[in-house]
Design an enzyme around this catalytic site. Structure first.
Site, PDB file in Angstrom:
ATOM      1  N   SER A   1       0.798  -1.233   0.000  1.00 46.11           N
ATOM      2  CA  SER A   1       0.000   0.000   0.000  1.00 46.11           C
ATOM      3  C   SER A   1       0.827   1.279   0.000  1.00 46.11           C
ATOM      4  CB  SER A   1      -0.958   0.012   1.202  1.00 46.11           C
ATOM      5  OG  SER A   1      -2.084  -0.794   0.944  1.00 46.11           O
TER       6      SER A   1
ATOM      7  N   LYS B   1       0.208   3.662  -2.784  1.00 42.14           N
ATOM      8  CA  LYS B   1      -0.826   4.701  -2.752  1.00 42.14           C
ATOM      9  C   LYS B   1      -0.244   6.106  -2.601  1.00 42.14           C
ATOM     10  CE  LYS B   1      -4.570   1.771  -0.909  1.00 42.14           C
ATOM     11  NZ  LYS B   1      -3.937   0.496  -0.544  1.00 42.14           N
TER      12      LYS B   1
ATOM     13  N   SER C   1      -6.616   3.562   3.779  1.00 41.03           N
ATOM     14  CA  SER C   1      -5.869   2.697   2.851  1.00 41.03           C
ATOM     15  C   SER C   1      -6.810   1.897   1.962  1.00 41.03           C
ATOM     16  CB  SER C   1      -4.932   1.747   3.615  1.00 41.03           C
ATOM     17  OG  SER C   1      -3.934   1.237   2.759  1.00 41.03           O
TER      18      SER C   1
END
Length: 382
Positions: free
Chosen positions: A57, A60, A119
Site C-alpha cells: 500500500s 498509494k 488505505s
C-alpha cells in the site's frame, strides 16, 4: 515549508563516510530501511536501500501524488462528485476498503481520505478512474511521474499496491517519492496526519500508529501483504536548535508485524534527531568569493550557490567543518549565471566530508576585441 526544503535542489555528493562511521547505525529489524534528512536532502543511514521490494500500500503515495497534480492542474476539483464503478467496488473484498458503493457518488476529497487514512483499495481505483478515465492510463501516469522523479528502480502495475509482478520499488526510491509529496503538495500532505475517517457510517483509524505515539509525526503511510511483510514510511518535524524546524523521513520495509514496523520506525527517527544536526552553510546567492575573470566585460565575478546549502552532520561536527574552494582557473569569459566554476570541499580534521558545486552568480560577457587581446597577452606570461 518550501523554504525548508530548498536544499533539495542542491546536488550534495558525499565524499567520505569517515565522520559518519564514528557513529554506528542503529540495528533495525527490517529487510531494508533508510533514514532521509529531508531538510538537507541527505541520506543519514541505510541498509540495502536499493533492494527491490513489493511496496504494497505504499504504492498509494504515488496514487495520491498523481491525484494531487491533477487537482493542481484543475483537471479535477476537490469537491467534485464522481460515480463509483463496479470495478472499484469489486476490488479484492478481503483487502482494505473504504466501502464506496456504485449507487452513491463520492467526493474526491472523501476518496483521498479513504486512500491515505483508511488505505482503501477501492478508493485507489475510483481516483484512478476519476483522474485518467481508467486504471491503465492512470498507471501510465504513475510511471511517468516515477521516471520524472528519477526513481530508477520503481515500477507501478496498479494504483493500490495489491500483489503484482509489475509493482516494485526500493527504500531509496520511496524516500524520494515521500519527500516530493511533502515538498510539492504540503496542503494535501496534511491528509496523512488525520487519525481516523468516517465514510458510509464506518469509522476506520489511520494505520500509522506513530500519529498517536509521537506528536512530531505527521505522516505518511503503511503497507502490508503476505509477501512484502509490514512496511512504513514515517515523517516527523522537530526543532533544529536556532535554525527552525527539521524534517526526517524514515522508510522501514519487510518487518514481521504492525507493532514491529511502528517500533522500528520510531527508533530510527529518534536516532536521527538525537545524533545529528542540520546546519545551514550558505544562502542562495551568497558570494563566497569574487575571483578574477579573464577576457571579460568586468574584472571579477561573484561565485556561490544556486540554492541554500544545508548539510546534516553528527552532533558536534558542525563546528569542525572547514571549507576549501577549488576553482576552475583561469575563469575566461563568457560565463553564464549558474554555470559551475568550481567546487567547495568541506573538510573535517583534514578529511573531505562532502563537496558542493560552486556556480557563477552573474553573467559575464566577453570583453571587446582589444580587451580579449590584452588578456591573452597577460595569460601568456602568467
Amino acid at each position: 515549508m518550501k523554504k525548508m526544503f530548498a536544499a533539495l535542489a542542491v546536488s550534495v555528493a558525499l565524499m567520505s563516510a569517515a565522520v559518519a562511521q564514528t557513529l554506528p547505525a542503529p540495528t533495525i529489524a527490517a529487510k531494508s530501511w533508510l533514514l532521509l534528512d529531508a531538510t538537507s536532502g541527505q541520506v543519514i543511514a541505510a541498509q540495502d536501500p536499493n533492494a527491490r521490494i513489493e511496496p504494497a500500500s505504499l504504492t498509494k503515495i504515488m496514487t495520491a501524488y498523481v491525484t494531487f497534480q491533477a487537482l493542481k492542474d484543475k483537471k479535477i476539483d476537490i469537491n467534485q462528485m464522481v460515480n463509483v464503478s463496479v470495478r472499484a467496488w469489486k476490488v479484492d473484498p478481503s483487502s482494505s476498503k473504504m466501502f464506496i458503493d456504485p449507487a452513491t457518488p463520492v467526493k474526491i476529497d472523501d476518496l483521498l481520505h479513504g486512500l491515505m487514512v483508511q488505505s482503501g483499495n477501492d478508493a485507489a481505483v475510483a481516483l484512478a478512474e476519476a483522474v485518467a478515465g481508467d486504471e491503465g492510463t492512470f498507471v501510465a501516469l504513475m510511471n511517468r511521474e516515477a521516471e520524472r522523479m528519477g526513481l530508477k528502480n520503481t515500477k507501478f502495475g496498479n494504483p493500490h499496491g495489491l500483489p503484482s509482478a509489475e509493482n516494485y520499488s526500493t527504500a531509496q526510491d520511496l524516500s524520494t517519492l515521500a519527500s516530493r509529496v511533502i515538498l510539492d503538495f504540503p496542503e494535501f500532505y496534511k491528509i496523512d496526519s488525520v487519525k481516523s475517517f468516517t465514510y458510509n457510517k464506518i469509522t476506520q483509524p489511520n494505520r500509522n500508529r506513530l500519529l498517536w505515539l509521537d506528536p512530531t509525526v505527521d505522516g505518511m503511510k503503511t503497507g502490508h501483504t503476505e509477501n512484502a511483510g509490514y512496511g512504513m514510511i514515517a515523517s516527523a518535524r522537530r526543532p533544529n536548535g536556532t535554525a527552525g524546524q527539521r524534517r526526517l523521513i524514515s522508510v522501514v520495509l519487510g518487518t514481521t508485524s504492525d507493532s514491529s514496523r511502528t517500533q522500528e520506525s520510531q527508533k530510527l527517527l529518534n536516532w536521527g534527531f538525537q545524533n545529528f544536526d542540520t546546519v545551514k552553510l550558505y544562502s542562495k546567492g551568497q558570494a563566497i568569493a569574487t575571483p578574477e575573470v579573464w577576457k571579460g566585460s568586468q574584472a571579477s565575478v561573484k561565485i556561490g550557490f544556486a540554492s541554500d546549502v544545508l548539510v546534516t552532520v553528527p552532533k558536534g561536527v558542525a563546528a569542525k567543518l572547514k571549507p576549501v574552494l577549488e576553482r576552475k582557473d583561469p575563469l575566461v569569459a563568457p560565463l553564464a549565471r549558474n554555470g559551475q566554476v568550481g567546487t567547495l570541499k568541506m573538510m573535517v580534521d583534514g578529511k573531505p566530508l562532502l563537496q558542493l558545486p560552486v556556480v557563477a552568480l552573474e553573467d559575464v560577457a566577453q570583453a571587446s576585441i582589444f580587451g580579449r587581446a590584452w588578456d591573452s597577452m597577460r595569460l601568456w606570461f602568467k
